[in-house]
Structures are given as structure tokens and as C-alpha cells.
Design a protein around this motif. Sequence first.
Motif, PDB file in Angstrom:
ATOM      1  N   GLY A  34       0.848  -1.181   0.000  1.00 42.84           N
ATOM      2  CA  GLY A  34       0.000   0.000   0.000  1.00 42.84           C
ATOM      3  C   GLY A  34       0.884   1.232   0.000  1.00 42.84           C
ATOM      4  N   VAL A  35       0.645   2.126  -0.917  1.00 41.24           N
ATOM      5  CA  VAL A  35       1.440   3.352  -1.050  1.00 41.24           C
ATOM      6  C   VAL A  35       0.626   4.535  -0.557  1.00 41.24           C
ATOM      7  CG1 VAL A  35       2.577   4.928  -2.669  1.00 41.24           C
ATOM      8  CG2 VAL A  35       2.761   2.451  -2.986  1.00 41.24           C
ATOM      9  N   GLY A  36       1.251   5.358   0.269  1.00 37.02           N
ATOM     10  CA  GLY A  36       0.597   6.567   0.741  1.00 37.02           C
ATOM     11  C   GLY A  36       1.500   7.767   0.532  1.00 37.02           C
ATOM     12  N   ALA A  37       0.946   8.854   0.049  1.00 36.80           N
ATOM     13  CA  ALA A  37       1.721  10.085  -0.148  1.00 36.80           C
ATOM     14  C   ALA A  37       0.833  11.286   0.117  1.00 36.80           C
ATOM     15  CB  ALA A  37       2.284  10.155  -1.569  1.00 36.80           C
ATOM     16  N   GLN A  89      -2.675   0.642  -4.309  1.00 30.99           N
ATOM     17  CA  GLN A  89      -2.295  -0.718  -3.942  1.00 30.99           C
ATOM     18  C   GLN A  89      -1.676  -1.396  -5.158  1.00 30.99           C
ATOM     19  OE1 GLN A  89      -4.771  -4.706  -3.299  1.00 30.99           O
ATOM     20  NE2 GLN A  89      -5.352  -3.136  -1.800  1.00 30.99           N
ATOM     21  N   HIS A  90      -0.657  -2.217  -4.901  1.00 28.10           N
ATOM     22  CA  HIS A  90       0.033  -2.860  -6.023  1.00 28.10           C
ATOM     23  C   HIS A  90       0.575  -4.212  -5.575  1.00 28.10           C
ATOM     24  CE1 HIS A  90       2.125  -2.935  -9.857  1.00 28.10           C
ATOM     25  NE2 HIS A  90       3.243  -3.278  -9.241  1.00 28.10           N
ATOM     26  N   ASP A  91       0.538  -5.184  -6.477  1.00 23.99           N
ATOM     27  CA  ASP A  91       1.125  -6.493  -6.192  1.00 23.99           C
ATOM     28  C   ASP A  91       2.644  -6.368  -6.230  1.00 23.99           C
ATOM     29  OD1 ASP A  91      -1.398  -7.629  -6.069  1.00 23.99           O
ATOM     30  OD2 ASP A  91      -1.402  -8.189  -8.188  1.00 23.99           O
ATOM     31  N   LEU A  92       3.281  -6.795  -5.161  1.00 26.45           N
ATOM     32  CA  LEU A  92       4.736  -6.642  -5.066  1.00 26.45           C
ATOM     33  C   LEU A  92       5.290  -7.629  -4.048  1.00 26.45           C
ATOM     34  CD1 LEU A  92       6.944  -4.594  -6.218  1.00 26.45           C
ATOM     35  CD2 LEU A  92       6.793  -3.478  -3.993  1.00 26.45           C
ATOM     36  N   PHE A  93       6.484  -8.119  -4.301  1.00 30.22           N
ATOM     37  CA  PHE A  93       7.135  -8.986  -3.321  1.00 30.22           C
ATOM     38  C   PHE A  93       7.267  -8.225  -2.004  1.00 30.22           C
ATOM     39  CE2 PHE A  93      10.941 -10.684  -1.200  1.00 30.22           C
ATOM     40  CZ  PHE A  93      10.584 -12.034  -1.138  1.00 30.22           C
ATOM     41  N   PRO A  94       6.854  -8.828  -0.886  1.00 26.87           N
ATOM     42  CA  PRO A  94       6.777  -8.085   0.389  1.00 26.87           C
ATOM     43  C   PRO A  94       8.117  -7.870   1.081  1.00 26.87           C
ATOM     44  CG  PRO A  94       6.126 -10.357   0.740  1.00 26.87           C
ATOM     45  CD  PRO A  94       6.337 -10.211  -0.749  1.00 26.87           C
ATOM     46  N   ASP A  95       8.959  -7.101   0.452  1.00 28.33           N
ATOM     47  CA  ASP A  95      10.241  -6.708   1.046  1.00 28.33           C
ATOM     48  C   ASP A  95      10.155  -5.233   1.450  1.00 28.33           C
ATOM     49  OD1 ASP A  95      13.283  -6.997   1.465  1.00 28.33           O
ATOM     50  OD2 ASP A  95      13.134  -5.297   0.086  1.00 28.33           O
ATOM     51  N   ILE A 151      -8.159  -0.600  -0.322  1.00 26.81           N
ATOM     52  CA  ILE A 151      -8.853  -0.067  -1.496  1.00 26.81           C
ATOM     53  C   ILE A 151      -8.404  -0.827  -2.738  1.00 26.81           C
ATOM     54  CG2 ILE A 151      -8.993   2.218  -0.444  1.00 26.81           C
ATOM     55  CD1 ILE A 151      -6.799   3.125  -2.358  1.00 26.81           C
ATOM     56  N   SER A 152      -9.062  -0.565  -3.826  1.00 30.67           N
ATOM     57  CA  SER A 152      -8.704  -1.211  -5.081  1.00 30.67           C
ATOM     58  C   SER A 152      -8.106  -0.186  -6.037  1.00 30.67           C
ATOM     59  CB  SER A 152      -9.937  -1.854  -5.713  1.00 30.67           C
ATOM     60  OG  SER A 152      -9.617  -2.435  -6.960  1.00 30.67           O
ATOM     61  N   GLY A 153      -6.900  -0.443  -6.476  1.00 33.02           N
ATOM     62  CA  GLY A 153      -6.282   0.424  -7.470  1.00 33.02           C
ATOM     63  C   GLY A 153      -5.674   1.696  -6.910  1.00 33.02           C
ATOM     64  N   TYR A 154      -6.171   2.842  -7.400  1.00 34.43           N
ATOM     65  CA  TYR A 154      -5.483   4.113  -7.261  1.00 34.43           C
ATOM     66  C   TYR A 154      -6.487   5.200  -6.905  1.00 34.43           C
ATOM     67  CZ  TYR A 154      -2.159   7.709  -9.006  1.00 34.43           C
ATOM     68  OH  TYR A 154      -1.297   8.764  -9.146  1.00 34.43           O
ATOM     69  N   THR A 155      -6.239   5.924  -5.798  1.00 35.99           N
ATOM     70  CA  THR A 155      -7.156   6.983  -5.378  1.00 35.99           C
ATOM     71  C   THR A 155      -6.369   8.243  -5.030  1.00 35.99           C
ATOM     72  OG1 THR A 155      -8.731   5.393  -4.455  1.00 35.99           O
ATOM     73  CG2 THR A 155      -8.916   7.664  -3.698  1.00 35.99           C
ATOM     74  N   THR A 156      -6.821   9.387  -5.516  1.00 32.65           N
ATOM     75  CA  THR A 156      -6.169  10.656  -5.205  1.00 32.65           C
ATOM     76  C   THR A 156      -7.208  11.662  -4.714  1.00 32.65           C
ATOM     77  OG1 THR A 156      -6.409  11.485  -7.481  1.00 32.65           O
ATOM     78  CG2 THR A 156      -4.369  10.309  -6.937  1.00 32.65           C
ATOM     79  N   THR A 157      -6.731  12.628  -3.955  1.00 35.16           N
ATOM     80  CA  THR A 157      -7.592  13.742  -3.544  1.00 35.16           C
ATOM     81  C   THR A 157      -6.832  15.045  -3.759  1.00 35.16           C
ATOM     82  OG1 THR A 157      -6.826  13.777  -1.237  1.00 35.16           O
ATOM     83  CG2 THR A 157      -8.683  12.329  -1.764  1.00 35.16           C
ATOM     84  N   PHE A 158      -7.583  16.105  -4.067  1.00 32.05           N
ATOM     85  CA  PHE A 158      -6.993  17.435  -4.242  1.00 32.05           C
ATOM     86  C   PHE A 158      -7.858  18.451  -3.497  1.00 32.05           C
ATOM     87  CE2 PHE A 158      -5.564  14.956  -7.834  1.00 32.05           C
ATOM     88  CZ  PHE A 158      -4.213  15.293  -7.926  1.00 32.05           C
ATOM     89  N   GLY A 159      -7.264  19.100  -2.508  1.00 36.75           N
ATOM     90  CA  GLY A 159      -7.989  20.114  -1.766  1.00 36.75           C
ATOM     91  C   GLY A 159      -8.882  19.578  -0.659  1.00 36.75           C
ATOM     92  N   SER A 160      -8.961  18.275  -0.518  1.00 37.56           N
ATOM     93  CA  SER A 160      -9.758  17.685   0.554  1.00 37.56           C
ATOM     94  C   SER A 160      -8.883  16.705   1.336  1.00 37.56           C
ATOM     95  CB  SER A 160     -10.994  16.972  -0.004  1.00 37.56           C
ATOM     96  OG  SER A 160     -10.613  15.912  -0.851  1.00 37.56           O
ATOM     97  N   VAL A 161      -9.282  16.426   2.557  1.00 38.64           N
ATOM     98  CA  VAL A 161      -8.488  15.555   3.433  1.00 38.64           C
ATOM     99  C   VAL A 161      -9.248  14.251   3.651  1.00 38.64           C
ATOM    100  CG1 VAL A 161      -7.369  15.330   5.677  1.00 38.64           C
ATOM    101  CG2 VAL A 161      -7.551  17.588   4.591  1.00 38.64           C
ATOM    102  N   PRO A 162      -8.661  13.116   3.268  1.00 40.25           N
ATOM    103  CA  PRO A 162      -9.329  11.824   3.484  1.00 40.25           C
ATOM    104  C   PRO A 162      -9.634  11.591   4.956  1.00 40.25           C
ATOM    105  CG  PRO A 162      -7.487  11.587   1.971  1.00 40.25           C
ATOM    106  CD  PRO A 162      -7.395  12.967   2.530  1.00 40.25           C
TER     107      PRO A 162
END
Length: 229
Positions: free
Chosen positions: A93-96, A112-118, A205-216
Motif C-alpha cells: 500500500g502506497v501513501g503520499a 495498492q500494487h502487487d509486489l514482493f513483500p520486502d 482499497i482497489s487500485g489508485y485513489t487521489t484527492t486534491f484540496g480535501s483531506v481523506p
Amino acid sequence: MDLLEQDDMVSFATTSWLIWKRRNEMIFRKCFLHPRIVAQNSKHLVEELQLAKQQNKKLTGKVQRQAAWVTPPRGRLKLNWDASLDKIRCRVGVGAVIRDHEGQVLATLRMQHDLFPDPFLAEAYAALQASIFCKSSGYKGIIMEGDSLQVVKGLNSASDSHTYAGQLIADTKTTLSSFTAWSAGHTVRANNCVAHALSKDALGISGYTTTFGSVPLCIRTLVFESLNE
């Protein structure tokens, strides 16, 4: 005993211990210690304990003050990134989060992305995705900040590693080279909690989600707390 104050309890405990120690000295070493000396030693020991407690409070306060997210200077933005792993499903899971000099959230990324868990590989992948997201959003002057010392060292190194993670870091530097200004710095996990919360949420979540100007919702409390530290 329940009615005694904390300081009295400490004094009682140290005096009792010294009396017990005096008894052992008498029995095993035939050494007699005057009760007045025992009382003086108890007083000194209590004073030392109180001093140590005060010093510990100062140190704890210093650590807590250091454990705070720092805003970027005016004219620059800060991009915090992090990665979370699902080792069972082999996913990352990637967060930025991109924030300005007032600490306001301008944009966020969760993917979220499939990746070797290192862990190193995951952090390198997250750094690359964060830089791509920042570039595609039109931001050019940034400070990248993460809690992976390996990735930060790689970003600041003039040479590249030939490992998979090393190539991801090289690709990140290539992306950042198109920015007007960039730098990369390391921080502790406590200072990177907003990005970490995003990365944890991204695993659900599934795939890719972005927000602009709002706070999740998953980071609203953390953002509010960081603005009021």
C-alpha cells in the motif's frame, strides 16, 4: 498506606530498603551503621531519585517536541511518502501527501500494487509512485520526506544500485530531475504518521485513489493534531 502521598511512599520504601541492607551488613559483615546515617542515606537517595525523575521528564519532553512534523519553507512543498505491506497477499500500500508551508493538505495519493513483500523494495516503489504523482499534479519545488533511511540515502547518492530497489530509486531520481528544485530527507515514523496512515488505508482499497484540496477521513485527526503541535 493508601493515605500516604507518593513522596512519602518513596521515602518509606527507600528507608525500608536501607534498614534491610543495614541488617544484612550487621549479620554478614559485622558492620554496625548508626540509625542517623541510615536516615541521611535515605534522604540523599530520595533526592537522587527525584532528580533523575525530573531529568527524565525533560528528556521525554525533548523527544516529544522533536517528534513533530515540520512545515516546509514558504515557496516549497513537502511530499511525505510511506509504504505498508500485506505479506500474506504480497501487496504493498502506497501513501503520499503533499502539504504547503502552512501545513495544509494540497493532495494525497493512495494506491495498492502487487509486489514482493520486502520493506526496502516497498519503500523504494512508494517513493517512485509519490514522485510521479507529484510531477503529474504539476508541483515542481518539493522536499521529499520518508522514514526509510535506505531510500533517502539512495536518493541522495551520486551512484545507483543494480538491485531492483536500486533501479526504482534511480527512476525516482530521474523523475525528480525534471523539478525546479528538490531534496530528500529522512524522518522518524512518528513524523511520517500521515503518509503511513494513507499507506495502511491503501491496502483496503482497489487500485489508485487521489484527492486534491480535501483531506481523506483516515488522516483528518492526524492532520489536525500536526497543525496544533
